[in-house]
Structures are given as structure tokens and as C-alpha cells.
Design an enzyme around this catalytic site. Sequence first.
Site, mmCIF file in Angstrom:
data_model
loop_
_atom_site.group_PDB
_atom_site.id
_atom_site.type_symbol
_atom_site.label_atom_id
_atom_site.label_comp_id
_atom_site.label_asym_id
_atom_site.label_seq_id
_atom_site.Cartn_x
_atom_site.Cartn_y
_atom_site.Cartn_z
ATOM 1 N N GLY A 288 0.818 -1.211 0.000
ATOM 2 C CA GLY A 288 0.000 0.000 0.000
ATOM 3 C C GLY A 288 0.849 1.257 0.000
ATOM 4 N N GLY A 293 4.060 7.967 2.673
ATOM 5 C CA GLY A 293 5.014 6.892 2.468
ATOM 6 C C GLY A 293 4.360 5.629 1.964
ATOM 7 N N LYS A 312 5.700 0.384 7.789
ATOM 8 C CA LYS A 312 5.286 1.652 7.202
ATOM 9 C C LYS A 312 6.494 2.576 7.130
ATOM 10 C CE LYS A 312 1.922 5.414 7.752
ATOM 11 N NZ LYS A 312 0.783 5.921 8.563
ATOM 12 N N ASP A 418 -8.554 11.303 10.437
ATOM 13 C CA ASP A 418 -8.457 10.863 9.040
ATOM 14 C C ASP A 418 -9.134 9.500 8.894
ATOM 15 O OD1 ASP A 418 -7.819 11.078 6.378
ATOM 16 O OD2 ASP A 418 -5.779 10.309 6.600
#
Length: 588
Positions: A288, A293, A312, A418
Site C-alpha cells: 500500500g 510513504g 510503514k 483521518d
Amino acid sequence: MLEGPLPMSIGNLQQLVSATFSNNALSGPLPGEIFSLSSLSYVLDLSRNHFSSSLPSQVGGLSKLTYLYIHENNLSGMLPDALSNCQSLMELRLDGNYFNGMIPLSISTMRGLVLLNLTKNRLTGEIPQGLGLMNGLNELYLAHNDLSAQIPETLESMPSLYRLDISFNLLDGQVPAHGVFTNLTGFTFYGNGKLCGGIQELHLPSCPTKTIENSQRISRVIRNAVIPSITIIFVCFIVALGFFLLKNKLRLPSTRVAPSLTGDMYPRVSYSNLFQATNGFRTENLVGTGRYGCVYMGRMTLDKSVRNVAVKVFDLEQSGSSESFVAECKALGKIRHRNLIGVITCCSCSDFNQNDFKAIVLDFMPYGGLDKWLHPGIYASNPVKILTLMQRLSIASDIAAALDYLHNHCRPNIVHCDFKPGNILLGDDMVAHVGDFGLAKILIDPEGEQLVNSKSSIVGTIGYVPPEYGEGGQISPSADVYSFGIVLLEMFTGKEPTHPMFTEGLTLVEYAKLAYPAQVMDIIDPLLLSVEKTREDINSYMYSVTRLALACTRKRPTDRLSMSNVVAEMNKIKAHCAVEVIRECSYE
């Protein structure tokens, strides 16, 4: 207890990614066919067998392989230069064999190599100077060979090297006094009787002094040639250092904020660990991408067991990325809940090129993001099954519980800021987990009246942010409630809030209002209808879900439900659906 040779037909397994034959009694020569399998990209383990003859030059065909283990066999002959073609190798173990000749200088071109073990062979000659140019090398084992001459001084300038074993060879001369040679536990040199010098703690004899004639000759050389060269190099170094410091001053913030993920409960990991875990951050491991990033799948040994993780990696060239890393570390360090993404640790260090590197290691979610399940047509390259009514209700209940925990049950309270399907990940048994806390805001007081960095106009993703943010309103938990309502509508209508149909004042919320209460079946996701048997049963759930979503997306923040009330409502809807499913199964 496998015996005999490996069959040549193993070369027919053209999709083989990993092959392990260790701890058997296999014998005979290594079949060149296995080295021609370009699909091998993870590990080839032939260790602890009875293979004989030499290492074939076909080994250079393993250009994608990450780990090659052929230790503790009966292999002999010289090491082939073709090894240098294995540019993806991170670990190479050839120890415990009978290899002879010199260490190929070409090995030093394997820039990704992290571990090289040539212990217990019959290697001769010098240790190549080029090994000291392998900036990413962490561990080098050369013990129990017949290596001679001096230790290359290039090895002391390797910042990554923390383990060097050169014991029981024929080495002589001066031991360098910097780098790994100052590490009393990482540097092993026993069994080399002619070594001298080094740091005082090594307790080696002083190196003999040269004759006066040699000293004078050397002095003339230094005066006539070396000193001018050193002067030029020094000036160049000062200029380069000035550019380097200026570049870093412009690129990095003056103050580095330490992440909150510290302490014994979080394991320490290095860039090298994560590089190995993700096969060098390969595209094949990419699962993803996001605003700041990319996320890679990896495999790491944690608590003495190997498990899948999500790494991540933050793009530090992206504006706001470093701040997002710090914010996410602070938030993740304060939370623990079954429906929040599980954090393992974080990493803030330098990569092999001494560039800043920041990453967070998280639990791996095998079923990916919710967005791919709600809109399978957009992600045709990664087809998924259609979510059933019960699965959608369970996911909605999970994510509501996660937001309720953030708003009301962790201290201090947190606003996610978010919340969207892309940040909702599905783990084992399709349990939903809320992730990506890069924009999260931590409340100063339990009442949630005042917030850290409460500027709201840029927080969130278009379509999911509440209307008050466009007017500069205060960040508050009610904003997450609004985002939850949008996600709930998206889950049951199959429409994104940014769908092209929403123009000229029509929004996803208005679209739902026009259908509620009598025509809710007109807006239901057609995919959901395709997997459920009767429209009548779905109608009541669609009515309840739409009513709840509209209560969450009211324009005034004070008119919206709290997440604790949302959880109660979701649990009622889910429980009623579960009873109906049980009745239907019993009837059938």
C-alpha cells in the site's frame, strides 16, 4: 532423513520462491539446475548435508535470492566469481566446507550483503581490501582459515560492521584501532600469533619499530608526495563536509523529537533488520501507499517466532512526513485495543547510505484495506469476495468500538482526524482495525475542549471531513463521528463521497436523506443484494443503518451522536442480524 542426490528435475519447478533442504543426509554434487531457478527470491537452504564437489558457477543465476545457506557440507574448490551476480543476497553462509584459494574480490561488489560467513574452510591469501567498501555489511566471519598478511585498514572505516571474527588464521602486523576493532565483544582475533598494536584493551604486543634508514626513507616519501596529497584531500573533505552540513541543515528540522515507542516492551530494530524483513523493500512486498510513504509486508523474528509484519516507511522528502511519524508514534504509544492496529515498534535511524530513515512496524493485516472490499471494480488486479450483510455490520461495529475507545476510554483522549475506508484494515477472521494515526490529535484535557495543534482546515481527507472544518472549526471527537457516518453510508450504498454523481450540491449525505425512510432499498449497494437471499430482510437493516448514519452526519457538531451511543446502536443492529442468521441456519 532424506538421502542421495537432489534430482535434476527440481529445475522444472519454475515458480519456486523458497527451498529448504537443511538437516538431511543429501549427498553428491549440487545440481546446477536449482541455481537456474530465477523464481527463487527468498531462501535457498542446503545446509547441514553431505553435498560434495564444487560450488557451480550457475550459482550466479540466483539474482533475486535474499538468503543463501550452504554451510556445513563437504564442498571444495575455489569460490566462483559468479557469486557477485547475486546482487540481492543479504546473507551468504558457506562456512563449514573445504573451499580453498583466495576470497574473490568480486564479492565486495555485493552491496546488499549484510552477513558473510566463510568460517572453517581452507581459504588462503589476503583478506581483500574491497570488503571494507561494503557499507551495509554488519557481520563478517573469516575464522579458521589460512588467511595471511595484514588486516585491511579499510575494515576500520566501515560504520555498519559490528561483528568481525578473524581468529585462527595466519594474519600478522598492525591491528587497526578504530571502528569494529574497538568493540571488545564484536571483534575476535585469537589464534593469530603475529598480530600487534590495536587498542590497549586488546592486550596485544606493541608493533616493532622500523630502522632509522626506513624511517628516513618513509619521511622523504611523506614529505615529497603524501603530505601534498593529504592537504588536497583535507581541503576537499572540508568543502564536502560544509556542503553536507548545509544540506542537512536545510533538510532536517533543528530539533529531533524522540518517538514515544521506547522502553522494554518495544523491541529495538535497525534499518538492516527491516531491510532483511522486506527483502530489501522490494516492489513485490509493497502492499500500500499513502500520503506520507509506503507500507511493505515483511517477515521478522519476534519473541522467538517468525511472523508477518507491516513496515510503514515514511517518505521524508514529503513535506509533513517527519511530523506525521512523530504524531503517529505518540498516538500509538498511548493506545491498546483489539480494533486498533497493533504497533510492534518504530525505527528512526540511518539507512545504508547514511540518509535519515523512519518507519513504524505494525501487525500485518492479511485481508488489507476496507476500501478494496467496498470497491472491487477499482482494484481489479486484487479481486476480493463481496462482503455480506453480517460482515458489513460486524466491521461497522468494530470500527465504532475503536473510535469509542479513542474518544472516551484512553487517557488522554485522541481524535483520529483521518477516518476513512483506506485506514480501516481487516485482520484474521475479518476483524476490523483502525490504523494510520499520522494526523491524530491528542486532547489536552479529559473533556476534549482544548487540543494540541487544533488547526482544522487541513486535517483529513476530502469527502470524509465534517463541514465545520471548512469554516475553521475546532477539532473535536464529533468530527470522527461525522467521518464514521460517511463510512457507514459508503459501506451500505457502495458509493464513495467523491463519486462523480455527487455534483451541484448533491452529496452522499443528501443522497441518503432523499431515500430515507421509504426508499432506502433504492440506494443499497447492488453487490450486497447479489449475495443476500431476500430483499425484505435487508430492508429493515438498511433503514436502521441509514438512520444511524444520518444521525452521525448532522451539520452541527453538537447535534451528532457520541461514539458511545453509536456503539450501542451498532451492537443492537448487529445482534438482531445475528439472531436472524441463526434462525435461518436452524430452519435450513
